[in-house]
Design an enzyme around this catalytic site. Structure first.
Site: not given
Ligand code: UDP
Ligand code: MN
Length: 296
Positions: A68-69, A156-157, A190, A246, A289, A293
């Site tokens: 996607g974006r 991760d990109v 977490t 994760e 972030k 876009v």
């Protein structure tokens, strides 16, 4: 696959650069209780690792998803920065998974560096986009990577390489300490705390970041299958782990200790933290972030 019928099993030939190569860092823990090194700047001489891995014919598959974006938002800076800093000196192949292969820009790659673009369908929920990476990775290891590359890194990109991210990071099973949790106590980790989820854990060693994991294809295959099976079992039982893939990754590394830990230098949240004295060099950082876009 006429020519490549033998799966690679060569990483064991890479000499382990042991105690005599480890330099001092006294302000941070540099070893886990099970004696795996935690790689920090100042502890190692990168040229020695490069030499050993060059002699051992090491090579790496770097996998990344741009769905996607995320493609428009992050892929260009990810690849361009990887060309400057990621595993320079040994062969690297980028495996890019996307639902819009026609939108992948042309990249000029260095010698012995190649790129493969593979189509994957897009899942509706971002949680599923993230989690289903595990299934795709399992498949590509089976179909290709196990025949060609001893090592694999899955990233991760939304990441940018800023300094050397080199062969010192290669190992049998490699995890990275999460920028936000390497300074806090266990009970603040977490982990998934729901006994109904396969990712449930009461206690652990560290909190690892799923934005980066790697190792030999054999170990990464076991990891992605473990996570995928946990995710599917949870779906059957109508639960979802707190932090999705994760949480399962943290459970995996609790049950199967990584052989090498990367300090948060390797996946540093440069936006939240400034002036942490123990962070001498940010090797890969979180990208901002791109709401412009992503939500356009
Ligand atoms: N991703 C993607 N498209 C999406 C959502 C996620 O390509 O719409 C991929 C991308 O590689 C991204 C990774 O899945 O880096 C994990 O998602 P994200 O980075 O949003 O998770 P976070 O790091 O915020 O937990
Ligand atoms: Mn991310």
């Amino acid at each position: 696959y006429l020519f490549n019928i033998y799966r690679l099993n060569m990483s064991v030939n890479v000499p382990v650069l042991g105690a005599s190569f480890q330099l001092a860092r006294t302000d941070v823990p540099t070893q886990t209780p099970w004696k795996a090194p935690i790689m920090w700047e100042g502890m190692f001489d990168g040229t020695l690792y490069d030499k050993a891995h060059l002699e051992a014919n090491s090579s790496v598959a770097l996998t990344v998803f741009a769905i996607g974006r995320y493609l428009e938002a992050y892929l260009k800076s990810f690849i361009i920065s990887a060309e400057k800093h990621f595993m320079i000196g040994i062969p690297v192949t980028y495996y890019i998974f996307t639902d819009i292969p026609e939108d992948i820009p042309d990249f000029v790659l260095g010698p012995e560096r190649t790129m493969k673009v593979l189509y994957v369908p897009r899942h509706a929920r971002w949680q599923d986009i993230s989690m289903m990476r595990m299934k795709t990775l399992s498949k590509i290891i089976d179909l290709e990577i196990s025949y060609t590359y001893p090592y694999i890194f899955c990233l991760d990109v939304d990441s940018i390489f800023e300094n050397r991210f080199g062969t010192e990071a290669l190992g049998e099973s490699v995890a990275v300490l999460h920028s936000h949790y390497y300074t806090v106590k266990q009970d603040e980790f977490t982990y998934d705390r729901n006994p109904k989820s396969k990712a449930y854990m009461k206690t652990g060693d560290y909190y690892y970041h799923a934005a980066l994991f790697g190792g030999t294809w054999q170990n990464v295959k076991v990891l992605v299958d473990f996570c995928y099976n946990g995710i599917m079992e949870d779906k059957k039982n109508n639960v979802e782990a707190l932090w999705h893939d994760e949480s399962h990754l943290n459970k995996y590394y609790w049950l199967h200790k990584p052989t090498k830990l990367l300090s948060p230098e390797y996946c540093w949240d440069v936006i939240s933290f400034i002036n942490r004295t123990e962070i001498k060099v940010a090797r890969m950082t979180w990208a901002k972030k791109r709401y412009d876009v992503l939500r356009a």
